[in-house]
Design a protein around this motif. Sequence first.
Motif, mmCIF file in Angstrom:
data_model
loop_
_atom_site.group_PDB
_atom_site.id
_atom_site.type_symbol
_atom_site.label_atom_id
_atom_site.label_comp_id
_atom_site.label_asym_id
_atom_site.label_seq_id
_atom_site.Cartn_x
_atom_site.Cartn_y
_atom_site.Cartn_z
ATOM 1 N N UNK A 80 9.298 -14.947 -7.270
ATOM 2 C CA UNK A 80 9.358 -13.481 -7.309
ATOM 3 C C UNK A 80 8.364 -12.863 -6.333
ATOM 4 N N UNK A 81 7.210 -13.507 -6.177
ATOM 5 C CA UNK A 81 6.222 -13.009 -5.216
ATOM 6 C C UNK A 81 6.786 -13.031 -3.801
ATOM 7 N N UNK A 82 7.447 -14.130 -3.452
ATOM 8 C CA UNK A 82 8.029 -14.232 -2.107
ATOM 9 C C UNK A 82 9.083 -13.150 -1.886
ATOM 10 N N UNK A 83 9.901 -12.899 -2.906
ATOM 11 C CA UNK A 83 10.932 -11.864 -2.778
ATOM 12 C C UNK A 83 10.290 -10.487 -2.596
ATOM 13 N N UNK A 84 9.246 -10.219 -3.385
ATOM 14 C CA UNK A 84 8.570 -8.925 -3.292
ATOM 15 C C UNK A 84 7.954 -8.728 -1.909
ATOM 16 N N UNK A 85 7.304 -9.776 -1.389
ATOM 17 C CA UNK A 85 6.671 -9.684 -0.080
ATOM 18 C C UNK A 85 7.708 -9.468 1.024
ATOM 19 N N UNK A 86 8.858 -10.101 0.892
ATOM 20 C CA UNK A 86 9.916 -9.928 1.896
ATOM 21 C C UNK A 86 10.439 -8.499 1.914
ATOM 22 N N UNK A 87 10.521 -7.865 0.750
ATOM 23 C CA UNK A 87 11.002 -6.477 0.700
ATOM 24 C C UNK A 87 10.005 -5.554 1.392
ATOM 25 N N UNK A 88 8.725 -5.652 1.026
ATOM 26 C CA UNK A 88 7.749 -4.718 1.607
ATOM 27 C C UNK A 88 7.531 -4.964 3.091
ATOM 28 N N UNK A 89 7.797 -6.184 3.561
ATOM 29 C CA UNK A 89 7.630 -6.478 4.994
ATOM 30 C C UNK A 89 8.574 -5.652 5.857
ATOM 31 N N UNK A 90 9.680 -5.191 5.281
ATOM 32 C CA UNK A 90 10.634 -4.384 6.043
ATOM 33 C C UNK A 90 10.104 -2.991 6.345
ATOM 34 N N UNK A 91 9.040 -2.582 5.663
ATOM 35 C CA UNK A 91 8.555 -1.208 5.784
ATOM 36 C C UNK A 91 7.297 -1.088 6.647
ATOM 37 N N UNK A 92 6.949 -2.130 7.391
ATOM 38 C CA UNK A 92 5.749 -2.064 8.250
ATOM 39 C C UNK A 92 5.962 -2.961 9.454
ATOM 40 N N UNK A 93 5.021 -2.896 10.390
ATOM 41 C CA UNK A 93 5.129 -3.781 11.546
ATOM 42 C C UNK A 93 4.080 -4.892 11.513
ATOM 43 N N UNK A 94 3.255 -4.933 10.476
ATOM 44 C CA UNK A 94 2.283 -6.015 10.327
ATOM 45 C C UNK A 94 1.934 -6.134 8.848
ATOM 46 N N UNK A 95 1.984 -7.355 8.330
ATOM 47 C CA UNK A 95 1.727 -7.591 6.913
ATOM 48 C C UNK A 95 0.715 -8.716 6.745
ATOM 49 N N UNK A 96 -0.183 -8.531 5.779
ATOM 50 C CA UNK A 96 -1.133 -9.590 5.437
ATOM 51 C C UNK A 96 -1.068 -9.807 3.933
ATOM 52 N N UNK A 97 -0.560 -10.963 3.517
ATOM 53 C CA UNK A 97 -0.441 -11.269 2.092
ATOM 54 C C UNK A 97 -1.816 -11.674 1.577
ATOM 55 N N UNK A 98 -2.397 -10.817 0.750
ATOM 56 C CA UNK A 98 -3.769 -11.007 0.276
ATOM 57 C C UNK A 98 -3.835 -11.934 -0.929
ATOM 58 N N UNK A 99 -2.850 -11.872 -1.803
ATOM 59 C CA UNK A 99 -2.789 -12.753 -2.970
ATOM 60 C C UNK A 99 -1.338 -12.820 -3.424
ATOM 61 N N UNK A 100 -1.090 -13.511 -4.531
ATOM 62 C CA UNK A 100 0.283 -13.692 -4.992
ATOM 63 C C UNK A 100 0.961 -12.377 -5.337
ATOM 64 N N UNK A 101 0.172 -11.343 -5.676
ATOM 65 C CA UNK A 101 0.789 -10.083 -6.125
ATOM 66 C C UNK A 101 0.372 -8.868 -5.317
ATOM 67 N N UNK A 102 -0.344 -9.051 -4.213
ATOM 68 C CA UNK A 102 -0.727 -7.881 -3.415
ATOM 69 C C UNK A 102 -0.723 -8.204 -1.927
ATOM 70 N N UNK A 103 -0.419 -7.179 -1.148
ATOM 71 C CA UNK A 103 -0.290 -7.359 0.288
ATOM 72 C C UNK A 103 -0.744 -6.101 1.019
ATOM 73 N N UNK A 104 -1.471 -6.291 2.113
ATOM 74 C CA UNK A 104 -1.833 -5.182 2.993
ATOM 75 C C UNK A 104 -0.727 -4.989 4.031
ATOM 76 N N UNK A 105 -0.455 -3.736 4.346
ATOM 77 C CA UNK A 105 0.517 -3.395 5.375
ATOM 78 C C UNK A 105 -0.173 -2.527 6.425
ATOM 79 N N UNK A 106 0.170 -2.717 7.667
ATOM 80 C CA UNK A 106 -0.357 -1.876 8.750
ATOM 81 C C UNK A 106 0.801 -1.189 9.455
ATOM 82 N N UNK A 107 0.549 0.021 9.941
ATOM 83 C CA UNK A 107 1.602 0.850 10.528
ATOM 84 C C UNK A 107 1.172 1.306 11.924
ATOM 85 N N UNK A 108 1.012 0.352 12.823
ATOM 86 C CA UNK A 108 0.553 0.679 14.173
ATOM 87 C C UNK A 108 1.558 1.547 14.921
ATOM 88 N N UNK A 109 2.822 1.234 14.764
ATOM 89 C CA UNK A 109 3.851 1.951 15.518
ATOM 90 C C UNK A 109 4.723 2.836 14.633
#
Length: 418
Positions: A80-109
């Motif tokens: 489920x964590x992998x599925x969640x991370x894949x969904x949020x990755x569509x909304x940014x141009x850079x992603x850093x998975x910090x732990x199993x349930x949280x991820x940082x997103x960056x919006x450079x462009x």
Amino acid sequence: MYALVDAVSFYASAEKVFDPSIRNKPVVVLTNNDGCICAVCPIARRLGIPKFKPYFQIKYFLEKHGVVVRSSNYELYADLSERMMNVMARYCDNQYIYSIDESFLAFKNYGSMINDWHKYGHEIRKAIWKETRLPVGVGFGTTPTLAKAANHAAKKLTGFNGVAVIGDNQSRMEILKRMCVTDVWGIGNRLGKKLNLLGINTAEQLAQQSAKDMRKQFSVVVERTVNELNGIACLSWDEIKAPKKEIFSTRSFGQRITDHQALMFALVTHGAIVAKKLRQQQSLVKRLLIFAASSPHDNQYYKKSLIYEFPLATNSSSQIASAIGLVLQEIFQSGVYFYRCGVGAIALQDQQYQQPDLFAPTQPSPLIMKCFDGVNHRYGQGTMTLASEGKAERWQMRRHFLSPQYTSSWRDIPKISC
């Protein structure tokens, strides 16, 4: 702009995804061997159930209030964590998975394309809920630390509905003054107590300190935190996550073991887990740590560890199992009630740059392990195992309240009747 997306009580929420009958009930999840409570859903939190409380101490309270108890279902959570991370990755141009349930997103462009960050945050929440049925909080900030603070506000402060944005000085001060200093990312309880002695009790008060003075009194980490709270980005992540330098698989037994064969099964299983993780990050192990121990609370505590050095670095499950078999006789001791064991890869090499040895024994073909992993990926983990892993369950972790592995086991796939 940065964002932190974090699942709400991830383990407990994951248990509700494929079981609608418990979605409106209080749910708690237990740690390894059903020892302590490690996750509490929002409904259960209203009952005052604390995290990390031993299960046996609160068992009757949970039964009295109809709380649903689950053992940790790591296979389900990872999927489920992998599925969640894949969904949020569509909304940014850079992603850093910090732990199993949280991820940082960056919006450079993305900055020029997004006019309303609140609305965008709710789009992310709705997409994750629609595709995974996991509730999340979304926090936006001009630095990673402020994004973390906004996420805290989105989930725990009143006035926010799952999304918070720190985009200007007014919103920054409004949220920071409502946060304890220990709620700031990187400020733990021990450091928080020292800051309290200096009269720094809130995140706002920490942000008002001189960054240079904080460095002199504490560390460069606190200096960076102060700068980040004031909108000066100091923290970053690598574009590509660095591979792990060490890989371990350890666990206590659900039931003490005293015989040689059971210990062999357990150690080889841990070795197979380590080998799989090595192959996933395309690494090889040159030096393997193997250990087994009784409980430190026993009258005569016993622990033995040995290091096995491979002639040529490997990530083959069969070679690691053979190494364990060679040293097991030196680790095992008759009469010891073994409580814990594990295997660790402590000297790793990049598979891409391995230098073969003309005079080394013939190595197993990498295609064998590729086929091995492919079968398990297609038909479910554990479909194909080493014979030396055995089938005995006696040493396995206690999980009396384990839910089905809905997404990783054919026998547990949900059945829908129309």
